[in-house]
Write an enzyme that holds these catalytic residues in place. Structure first.
Site, short mmCIF file in Angstrom:
data_model
loop_
_atom_site.label_atom_id
_atom_site.label_comp_id
_atom_site.label_asym_id
_atom_site.label_seq_id
_atom_site.Cartn_x
_atom_site.Cartn_y
_atom_site.Cartn_z
N ASN A 9 63.41 80.20 34.07
CA ASN A 9 63.21 79.77 32.67
C ASN A 9 62.96 78.26 32.66
OD1 ASN A 9 63.29 79.25 29.96
ND2 ASN A 9 65.49 79.64 29.72
N TRP A 10 61.71 77.90 32.51
CA TRP A 10 61.33 76.47 32.58
C TRP A 10 61.60 75.72 31.27
CZ3 TRP A 10 56.77 74.36 35.91
CH2 TRP A 10 57.04 74.64 37.25
N LYS A 11 62.00 76.44 30.24
CA LYS A 11 62.27 75.81 28.93
C LYS A 11 61.10 74.89 28.55
CE LYS A 11 67.13 76.34 29.96
NZ LYS A 11 68.51 75.94 29.76
N HIS A 101 68.25 83.35 23.26
CA HIS A 101 68.79 82.27 24.10
C HIS A 101 69.61 81.33 23.21
CE1 HIS A 101 69.13 78.86 26.75
NE2 HIS A 101 68.76 79.66 27.74
N GLU A 103 69.90 78.27 23.12
CA GLU A 103 69.18 77.09 22.61
C GLU A 103 68.33 77.43 21.39
OE1 GLU A 103 67.44 76.01 26.38
OE2 GLU A 103 69.41 75.41 27.10
N GLU A 173 75.01 84.79 29.38
CA GLU A 173 74.89 83.36 29.64
C GLU A 173 75.93 82.61 28.81
OE1 GLU A 173 70.85 81.98 31.17
OE2 GLU A 173 70.72 82.04 29.01
N GLY A 179 73.59 74.54 31.88
CA GLY A 179 73.26 73.13 32.09
C GLY A 179 74.46 72.22 32.31
N SER A 218 73.97 77.53 35.08
CA SER A 218 74.22 76.62 36.21
C SER A 218 74.12 77.30 37.58
CB SER A 218 75.59 75.95 36.05
OG SER A 218 75.56 75.05 34.96
P1 PGA Z 1 70.73 76.41 33.56
O1 PGA Z 1 70.09 77.20 32.33
O2 PGA Z 1 70.44 77.21 34.80
O3 PGA Z 1 70.03 75.07 33.56
O4 PGA Z 1 72.20 76.31 33.31
C1 PGA Z 1 70.18 78.58 32.23
C2 PGA Z 1 69.53 79.05 30.97
O5 PGA Z 1 69.62 78.36 29.95
O6 PGA Z 1 68.86 80.10 30.95
#
Ligand code: PGA
Length: 257
Positions: A9-11, A101, A103, A173, A179, A218
């Site tokens: 997932n490159w966001k 997600h 976010e 998650e 993160g 993470s």
């Molecule tokens: P992360 O993100 O690996 O940077 O913790 C995971 C995610 O948000 O899917």
């Protein structure tokens, strides 16, 4: 050896040059793997939506790499300026869509109701939804993890029935792990997944064959082996580390060595 899927997932990161380097190295890596090992590994690449079509052209007919959108609209077409539909994603060769997600819940106020509508549209267009669920730190500390996770799944089941969940992916998650460098322990992940599976099994039998369960938060090449070797986990959803092709190749190599 079990099958394992790695979602990158490159966001909101990357550009054409970086995507080109990443995918070409990944394709070349798969070429070096023997057929026996290759069949256990699948990579799902999720760049910003803008680059999906570009990525599709690089991946071409590669059988180990699939494309995933980070979002989708509820509607299939019409006067919805700025939106992208599941039908369009299907049209350009996308196979998966990340939904719910944390976010998107946080920065775009996506509700469980919005997510259930998106889930329906994704399934209706024969794409595979990756439903992200998970609790924040406060809920974790107050032992509300299971309650939160079930409520995030329930809106979909109540509206569309358990059948809509079949052939989908649930990615646990925890928000406190995304993160932050902190990842959930094996005991915690197993407790959460067992609770969810028991709950889903109350609607139908054999949920293990119908839904896949992934973990995200993470993940790096330092902890991926522990996570992959946990039998309850079918796949990994990776954010930051997935921007580095060497990290992804290390994660795969650690598994198949
Ligand atoms: P992360 O993100 O690996 O940077 O913790 C995971 C995610 O948000 O899917």
């Amino acid at each position: 050896m079990k099958n394992i899927t790695i979602i990158c997932n490159w966001k909101l990161n990357g550009n054409k040059k970086l995507i080109n380097i990443f995918l070409k190295k990944l394709i070349n890596f798969f070429k070096t793997l023997d057929e026996h090992k290759k069949k256990y590994i699948k990579v799902i690449f999720s760049p910003p939506i803008l680059y999906l079509d570009y990525s599709y052209k690089i991946i071409n007919k590669n059988k180990e790499i699939y494309l995933c959108s980070q979002n989708v609209d509820i509607n299939e077409n019409g006067s919805f300026t700025g939106e992208i539909s599941a039908k369009m994603l299907k049209d350009i060769g996308v196979s998966y869509v990340i939904l719910g997600h944390s976010e998107r819940r946080k920065y775009h106020n996506e509700s469980d109701y919005d997510i259930s509508e998106k889930f329906f549209s994704v399934k209706n267009n024969e794409l595979t939804p990756i439903l992200c669920i998970g609790e924040n730190l406060n809920d974790y500390e107050n032992l509300k993890t299971e309650k939160i996770c079930i409520s995030q799944i329930n809106t979909i089941i109540k509206k569309y029935g358990i059948e809509i969940m079949f052939n989908s992916i649930i990615a646990y998650e925890p928000i406190w792990a995304i993160g932050t460098g902190n990842y959930a322990s094996k005991e915690h992940i197993n407790k959460v997944f067992n609770f969810i599976k028991n709950y889903l099994n109350s609607f139908c039998d054999n949920i293990n064959n119908k839904i896949k369960f992934y973990y995200g938060g993470s993940i790096s090449s330092y902890n991926s082996e522990d996570l992959i070797n946990n039998n309850i986990i079918d796949g990994l959803l990776i954010g930051k580390s997935s921007l580095y092709i060497d990290e992804i190749l290390n994660i795969i190599n650690n598994y198949i060595k």
